[in-house]
Write an enzyme that holds these catalytic residues in place. Sequence first.
Site, PDB file in Angstrom:
ATOM      1  N   ASN A   7       0.914  -1.236   0.017  1.00  0.00           N
ATOM      2  CA  ASN A   7       0.046  -0.126   0.038  1.00  0.00           C
ATOM      3  C   ASN A   7       1.025   1.325   0.053  1.00  0.00           C
ATOM      4  OD1 ASN A   7      -1.717   2.127   0.412  1.00  0.00           O
ATOM      5  ND2 ASN A   7      -2.769   0.917   2.115  1.00  0.00           N
ATOM      6  N   LYS A  14       3.334   0.833   3.194  1.00  0.00           N
ATOM      7  CA  LYS A  14       2.860  -0.124   4.245  1.00  0.00           C
ATOM      8  C   LYS A  14       2.960  -1.553   3.414  1.00  0.00           C
ATOM      9  CE  LYS A  14      -0.338   2.875   6.421  1.00  0.00           C
ATOM     10  NZ  LYS A  14      -1.574   3.215   6.005  1.00  0.00           N
ATOM     11  N   ARG A  71      -2.547  -2.125  -3.681  1.00  0.00           N
ATOM     12  CA  ARG A  71      -3.724  -1.757  -3.454  1.00  0.00           C
ATOM     13  C   ARG A  71      -3.418  -0.467  -4.351  1.00  0.00           C
ATOM     14  NH1 ARG A  71      -5.596   2.749   1.042  1.00  0.00           N
ATOM     15  NH2 ARG A  71      -7.813   2.474   0.561  1.00  0.00           N
ATOM     16  N   HIS A 160     -13.357   2.412  -0.696  1.00  0.00           N
ATOM     17  CA  HIS A 160     -13.427   1.142   0.087  1.00  0.00           C
ATOM     18  C   HIS A 160     -13.875  -0.008  -0.554  1.00  0.00           C
ATOM     19  CE1 HIS A 160     -13.892   4.153   3.665  1.00  0.00           C
ATOM     20  NE2 HIS A 160     -12.558   3.830   3.416  1.00  0.00           N
ATOM     21  N   HIS A 188     -18.656   0.746   6.464  1.00  0.00           N
ATOM     22  CA  HIS A 188     -17.187   0.792   6.445  1.00  0.00           C
ATOM     23  C   HIS A 188     -16.988   2.046   7.263  1.00  0.00           C
ATOM     24  CE1 HIS A 188     -12.868  -0.010   5.372  1.00  0.00           C
ATOM     25  NE2 HIS A 188     -12.939   1.197   5.969  1.00  0.00           N
ATOM     26  N   LEU A 189     -16.906   1.781   8.696  1.00  0.00           N
ATOM     27  CA  LEU A 189     -16.625   3.156   9.570  1.00  0.00           C
ATOM     28  C   LEU A 189     -15.147   2.959  10.128  1.00  0.00           C
ATOM     29  CD1 LEU A 189     -20.057   2.771  11.343  1.00  0.00           C
ATOM     30  CD2 LEU A 189     -19.450   3.716   9.334  1.00  0.00           C
ATOM     31  N   ASN A 191     -11.311   5.611  10.079  1.00  0.00           N
ATOM     32  CA  ASN A 191     -11.101   7.227   9.939  1.00  0.00           C
ATOM     33  C   ASN A 191     -11.808   7.543   8.786  1.00  0.00           C
ATOM     34  OD1 ASN A 191      -9.877   9.355  11.213  1.00  0.00           O
ATOM     35  ND2 ASN A 191      -8.094   9.238   9.833  1.00  0.00           N
ATOM     36  N   ARG A 221     -13.045  14.359   7.786  1.00  0.00           N
ATOM     37  CA  ARG A 221     -13.740  14.906   6.631  1.00  0.00           C
ATOM     38  C   ARG A 221     -15.153  15.281   6.882  1.00  0.00           C
ATOM     39  NH1 ARG A 221     -12.032   9.840   3.498  1.00  0.00           N
ATOM     40  NH2 ARG A 221      -9.816  10.272   2.975  1.00  0.00           N
ATOM     41  N   MET A 262     -12.776   8.474  17.104  1.00  0.00           N
ATOM     42  CA  MET A 262     -13.991   7.963  17.885  1.00  0.00           C
ATOM     43  C   MET A 262     -13.848   7.807  19.136  1.00  0.00           C
ATOM     44  SD  MET A 262     -17.165   7.525  17.453  1.00  0.00           S
ATOM     45  CE  MET A 262     -17.788   7.788  15.915  1.00  0.00           C
ATOM     46  N   ARG A 263     -12.781   7.030  19.559  1.00  0.00           N
ATOM     47  CA  ARG A 263     -12.698   6.471  20.839  1.00  0.00           C
ATOM     48  C   ARG A 263     -12.523   7.909  21.854  1.00  0.00           C
ATOM     49  NH1 ARG A 263      -8.020   2.442  20.137  1.00  0.00           N
ATOM     50  NH2 ARG A 263      -8.023   3.886  18.564  1.00  0.00           N
ATOM     51  N   GLY A 309     -12.642   0.341  11.859  1.00  0.00           N
ATOM     52  CA  GLY A 309     -12.310   0.466  13.165  1.00  0.00           C
ATOM     53  C   GLY A 309     -13.416   0.821  14.007  1.00  0.00           C
ATOM     54  N   ILE A 310     -14.141   1.531  13.766  1.00  0.00           N
ATOM     55  CA  ILE A 310     -15.336   1.956  14.650  1.00  0.00           C
ATOM     56  C   ILE A 310     -16.532   1.062  14.680  1.00  0.00           C
ATOM     57  CG2 ILE A 310     -17.277   3.751  14.908  1.00  0.00           C
ATOM     58  CD1 ILE A 310     -15.258   5.795  13.455  1.00  0.00           C
ATOM     59  N   GLU A 363      -8.133  -5.698   4.299  1.00  0.00           N
ATOM     60  CA  GLU A 363      -8.241  -5.493   3.142  1.00  0.00           C
ATOM     61  C   GLU A 363      -7.047  -6.134   2.274  1.00  0.00           C
ATOM     62  OE1 GLU A 363      -8.668  -0.892   3.989  1.00  0.00           O
ATOM     63  OE2 GLU A 363      -9.289  -1.045   2.053  1.00  0.00           O
TER      64      GLU A 363
HETATM   65  P1  AMP Z   1      -9.677   2.380  11.025  1.00  0.00           P
HETATM   66  O1  AMP Z   1      -9.574   3.587   9.903  1.00  0.00           O
HETATM   67  O2  AMP Z   1     -10.470   1.261  10.294  1.00  0.00           O
HETATM   68  O3  AMP Z   1      -8.449   2.050  11.543  1.00  0.00           O
HETATM   69  O4  AMP Z   1     -10.459   3.086  12.013  1.00  0.00           O
HETATM   70  C1  AMP Z   1     -10.015   4.140  12.889  1.00  0.00           C
HETATM   71  C2  AMP Z   1     -11.357   4.518  13.507  1.00  0.00           C
HETATM   72  O5  AMP Z   1     -11.806   3.393  14.417  1.00  0.00           O
HETATM   73  C3  AMP Z   1     -10.753   5.493  14.681  1.00  0.00           C
HETATM   74  O6  AMP Z   1     -11.807   6.512  14.855  1.00  0.00           O
HETATM   75  C4  AMP Z   1     -10.611   4.907  16.009  1.00  0.00           C
HETATM   76  O7  AMP Z   1     -11.016   5.888  17.025  1.00  0.00           O
HETATM   77  C5  AMP Z   1     -11.910   4.191  15.885  1.00  0.00           C
HETATM   78  N1  AMP Z   1     -11.642   2.692  17.107  1.00  0.00           N
HETATM   79  C6  AMP Z   1     -10.686   1.690  16.987  1.00  0.00           C
HETATM   80  N2  AMP Z   1     -10.803   1.044  18.128  1.00  0.00           N
HETATM   81  C7  AMP Z   1     -11.913   1.619  18.800  1.00  0.00           C
HETATM   82  C8  AMP Z   1     -12.502   1.364  19.803  1.00  0.00           C
HETATM   83  N3  AMP Z   1     -12.117   0.219  20.726  1.00  0.00           N
HETATM   84  N4  AMP Z   1     -13.828   2.258  20.309  1.00  0.00           N
HETATM   85  C9  AMP Z   1     -14.157   3.127  19.493  1.00  0.00           C
HETATM   86  N5  AMP Z   1     -13.566   3.459  18.201  1.00  0.00           N
HETATM   87  C10 AMP Z   1     -12.491   2.649  17.855  1.00  0.00           C
END
Ligand code: AMP
Length: 377
Positions: A7, A14, A71, A160, A188-189, A191, A221, A262-263, A309-310, A363
């Site tokens: 990637n 990566k 990718r 995605h 797909h949630l 970043n 975004r 999100m965390r 992730g979310i 992915e």
């Molecule tokens: P990604 O781009 O798929 O790696 O997702 C990143 C997003 O997933 C970020 O907003 C993180 O805060 C969120 N995320 C990852 N682990 C958690 C968790 N345990 N609780 C809430 N959000 C999470």
Amino acid sequence: MIILVINSGSSSLKYQVRDTGSGERLADGTVERIGDSTHGGPADHQEALKRVTADVEVVLRGKTIDAVGHRVVHGGERFSEPVLVDNEITRAIERLSPLAPLHNPANVQGIRAITARWPHMPQVAVFDTAFHRTLPEHAWRYAVPDELYTKFGIRRYGFHGTSIGFVTHHAAALLGMPAAGFTGIVAHLGNGASITAVRSGESIDTSMGFTPLEGLVMGTRSGDIDPSILLFLSREGYSAADLDHLLNREAGLKGLTGHNDMRSAVDSAAAGDERAELALHIASYRLAKYIGGYHVAVGGAQALVFTAGIGENSWQFRERVVNRLGALDLHLDDAENRKKSSAPRQISTEESAFPVLVVPTDEEAAIAEATAAVVAR
Ligand code: AMP
């Protein structure tokens, strides 16, 4: 087969090494600061690849890489599936650079670095847009004069796709059907976030558009906004670069709460932070509206799937979204929703009108499998 998955970004590379026979991940890593040799970064992608191969050779212990899967962000209108790379394909990816100026040139550099090092290595390009090549014209057309499409290629492409295709496949398997039997909605949630309407295994609508900016509230975004806001701001003195930065880097959760993660939004809201609470309301409300729309688009969804992730990890955000879907008669099983697990699973009760699922995405596995399949042909 042993597949090196690449990637390649403009300043980072990566990689993962996957064994498609066992599904195992043999190695992974990131080389950063490409082009920043004064700070210890490699001078270019060629140099970066030397570091990757040095790392990889240690873990491979004599095994050899059979093929490389890349990718590639933008496949334009041409690429609807993964392809074996040759000079003509590389140039075609390069010609699509105006549509993805940050990504496609970097993808091409990754391909050329591999070619320079291993001239006979089979390479496969796997496109983020390809899964959405099945969008019907009424979904991909914007209501603008035709020449914007014919002259500039302005239309909805969607992104995605590699993830959505993988998740569709695994969600269908969880429901005991082939992917071609799956009709549902995949969110797909991560970043970056997008949602896709899937009918009979094919994408028929998706929230990201000409670029990944359209659609849901994301980490940094804005997602959907009234385009006149840009005109207004440009008259107020904002340049194109300012607007790009504002909407892609400073908006979304970051714009609303100060953090893109999100965390931290969930934790701050739980601690009583009103801005974070509002941000979660906005993001879950917008997503719920898309789910309602896509339920109509697919002619009645048979499943709602959360991933990335979310989607995989935030039970709180899933709860906020599904709690807004009473009109669709969806009901979460609280214990299942809160359970920590990395397995595909159902998180709705049996009373739910259709199942709500969590299906982890991968992915790199999808790229490795697609690469092995192309090479085997
Ligand atoms: P990604 O781009 O798929 O790696 O997702 C990143 C997003 O997933 C970020 O907003 C993180 O805060 C969120 N995320 C990852 N682990 C958690 C968790 N345990 N609780 C809430 N959000 C999470």
